[in-house]
Design a protein around this motif. Sequence first.
Motif, PDB file in Angstrom:
ATOM      1  N   GLU A  85      12.795   5.989 -19.394  1.00  0.00           N
ATOM      2  CA  GLU A  85      12.141   6.741 -20.454  1.00  0.00           C
ATOM      3  C   GLU A  85      10.855   7.408 -19.967  1.00  0.00           C
ATOM      4  N   ASP A  86      10.482   8.463 -20.678  1.00  0.00           N
ATOM      5  CA  ASP A  86       9.190   9.110 -20.485  1.00  0.00           C
ATOM      6  C   ASP A  86       8.567   9.251 -21.865  1.00  0.00           C
ATOM      7  N   GLY A  87       7.497   8.541 -22.120  1.00  0.00           N
ATOM      8  CA  GLY A  87       6.907   8.545 -23.447  1.00  0.00           C
ATOM      9  C   GLY A  87       7.525   7.475 -24.328  1.00  0.00           C
ATOM     10  N   ASN A  88       7.399   7.656 -25.627  1.00  0.00           N
ATOM     11  CA  ASN A  88       7.816   6.625 -26.576  1.00  0.00           C
ATOM     12  C   ASN A  88       9.010   7.032 -27.422  1.00  0.00           C
ATOM     13  N   PHE A  89       9.791   8.020 -26.954  1.00  0.00           N
ATOM     14  CA  PHE A  89      10.930   8.465 -27.758  1.00  0.00           C
ATOM     15  C   PHE A  89      11.926   7.314 -27.959  1.00  0.00           C
ATOM     16  N   ARG A  90      12.344   6.677 -26.857  1.00  0.00           N
ATOM     17  CA  ARG A  90      13.209   5.508 -26.898  1.00  0.00           C
ATOM     18  C   ARG A  90      13.315   4.965 -25.488  1.00  0.00           C
ATOM     19  N   ASN A  91      13.675   3.699 -25.354  1.00  0.00           N
ATOM     20  CA  ASN A  91      13.892   3.127 -24.032  1.00  0.00           C
ATOM     21  C   ASN A  91      15.153   3.708 -23.409  1.00  0.00           C
ATOM     22  N   ILE A  92      15.080   4.050 -22.137  1.00  0.00           N
ATOM     23  CA  ILE A  92      16.226   4.601 -21.416  1.00  0.00           C
ATOM     24  C   ILE A  92      16.392   3.847 -20.106  1.00  0.00           C
ATOM     25  N   ASP A  93      17.618   3.430 -19.842  1.00  0.00           N
ATOM     26  CA  ASP A  93      17.912   2.666 -18.636  1.00  0.00           C
ATOM     27  C   ASP A  93      19.277   3.093 -18.109  1.00  0.00           C
ATOM     28  N   ASN A  94      19.288   3.846 -16.998  1.00  0.00           N
ATOM     29  CA  ASN A  94      20.551   4.248 -16.389  1.00  0.00           C
ATOM     30  C   ASN A  94      20.413   4.329 -14.876  1.00  0.00           C
ATOM     31  N   LYS A  95      21.406   3.814 -14.191  1.00  0.00           N
ATOM     32  CA  LYS A  95      21.554   3.981 -12.747  1.00  0.00           C
ATOM     33  C   LYS A  95      22.938   4.560 -12.509  1.00  0.00           C
ATOM     34  N   ALA A  96      23.014   5.609 -11.717  1.00  0.00           N
ATOM     35  CA  ALA A  96      24.283   6.290 -11.471  1.00  0.00           C
ATOM     36  C   ALA A  96      24.534   6.390  -9.974  1.00  0.00           C
ATOM     37  N   PHE A  97      25.719   5.957  -9.562  1.00  0.00           N
ATOM     38  CA  PHE A  97      26.135   6.071  -8.157  1.00  0.00           C
ATOM     39  C   PHE A  97      27.416   6.884  -8.094  1.00  0.00           C
TER      40      PHE A  97
ATOM     41  N   ILE B  25      21.407  11.531 -25.545  1.00  0.00           N
ATOM     42  CA  ILE B  25      20.181  10.779 -25.789  1.00  0.00           C
ATOM     43  C   ILE B  25      19.446  11.310 -27.006  1.00  0.00           C
ATOM     44  N   GLY B  26      19.389  12.643 -27.126  1.00  0.00           N
ATOM     45  CA  GLY B  26      18.693  13.263 -28.244  1.00  0.00           C
ATOM     46  C   GLY B  26      17.257  13.618 -27.907  1.00  0.00           C
ATOM     47  N   GLY B  27      16.452  13.846 -28.952  1.00  0.00           N
ATOM     48  CA  GLY B  27      15.070  14.249 -28.768  1.00  0.00           C
ATOM     49  C   GLY B  27      14.962  15.723 -28.425  1.00  0.00           C
ATOM     50  N   THR B  28      13.777  16.288 -28.526  1.00  0.00           N
ATOM     51  CA  THR B  28      13.524  17.670 -28.128  1.00  0.00           C
ATOM     52  C   THR B  28      12.243  17.733 -27.311  1.00  0.00           C
ATOM     53  N   SER B  29      12.219  18.668 -26.371  1.00  0.00           N
ATOM     54  CA  SER B  29      11.052  18.815 -25.499  1.00  0.00           C
ATOM     55  C   SER B  29      10.917  20.271 -25.081  1.00  0.00           C
ATOM     56  N   ASP B  30       9.680  20.706 -24.841  1.00  0.00           N
ATOM     57  CA  ASP B  30       9.438  22.056 -24.348  1.00  0.00           C
ATOM     58  C   ASP B  30       8.888  22.036 -22.923  1.00  0.00           C
TER      59      ASP B  30
END
Length: 407
Positions: free
Chosen positions: A253-265, A190-195
């Motif tokens: 997603e959390d914030g405005n980094f990019r839209n994220i959509d995933n469901k995992a089974f 996905i990318g991005g950085t967070s602390d």
Amino acid sequence: MTPRTQLVGLLMAGSALPSLAQADFIDDSKASLELRNYYFNRDFRQTDARDKSAEWAQGFILRMESGYTAGTVGFGVDAMGMLGLKLDSADGTAGSGLLPADGSGGSQDQYGKLAVTAKAKISNSTLKVGALQLRSPIVSSNDSRLLPQTFQGALLNVQEIDKLTLQGGKFNRIKANSSTDYTDMTANRIGGTSDSFMFGGGDYKFTPELTAGLHYGTLEDIYQQYYGTLVHMLPLGDGQSLKTDLRYSQSREDGNFRNIDNKAFGAMFTYTLGGHAFGAGYQRMSGDDPFPYIASSDPFLVNFVQINDFANTEERSWQARYDYNFASIGIPGLTFMTRYISGDNVDVAARSSEGKEWERNMDIAYVVQGGPLKNLGLKWRNATVRSNFGNDIDENRLILSYTLALW
């Protein structure tokens, strides 16, 4: 004064704990030294690019854990000193993850890490602050290379209610297996950085055979994730059982980094008969994105195996697995595992056909059960990967390990 008392005293002073050690703090302490001799060889099966990664290294992991001081709230400290030494590597074959890069295409000759954790305990609950390792559905540390990966932050475990285990915490940095420095966290693929990664959840044991869990985590400004688990063990008598392991998550997603959509089974079924275990698994990704998790950590997926996680966008994957424990025929310590995972329906950008991949693994391990070499372990891990959108890989890992209890 014994070396044991001296070492524990140093840990205590260095962590600003009370100056007078309580008996339990000393008496309940323990220490061990683990030696890992690790050979890693990955053939990328390519002729027009980098074709190989091969390195050999020796690792030393000194673990020291104190007990807790007496009183309503007990205090303690844990420490882990780690050293990695290069035995063989070349500029063209570095990058295995065993050793840090040297900046010129090769690997450093040696590296060291220190991990210190302060801890407190009240009743059946513990709080740890500092360097952390853990395994949970929402975040897990990786220990698949020479030295383990650690997080920096705080971790709270609560077990005050019968059959209920709660866990939560916050991480602000990560130190990868072959790194000597803590860095910001990023999301795999996905990318991005967070602390900041905050998480919480719990597991409840409804019966001795049935456990359910619900967990939540958010990598600030990148993604948030909900994870539900259900594990059931059905005894069938005469050394037989059937284990059912079900997992489901939703990520956005959390914030405005990019839209994220995933469901995992994911679902894994394992039938055990004496020394034999037969497993069958299925994993399905849905949505516009791959499964997000903190890079350099382990995802909690049934088809996360030696090399691949089979968690690409829209990927479907199946697993067949067989394990055998030779203790059932009088050879304790010898185990064997093989599995095959096939994935398809991968949404690959700029391709007209769907992505497909498969991986085959085999592990053979032996741990000496007695005598002067007791606890000496030898493991051979072999993997083959083929893909129409990624690298074809042949991989072998040879791991010789020995753990010596110091006290």
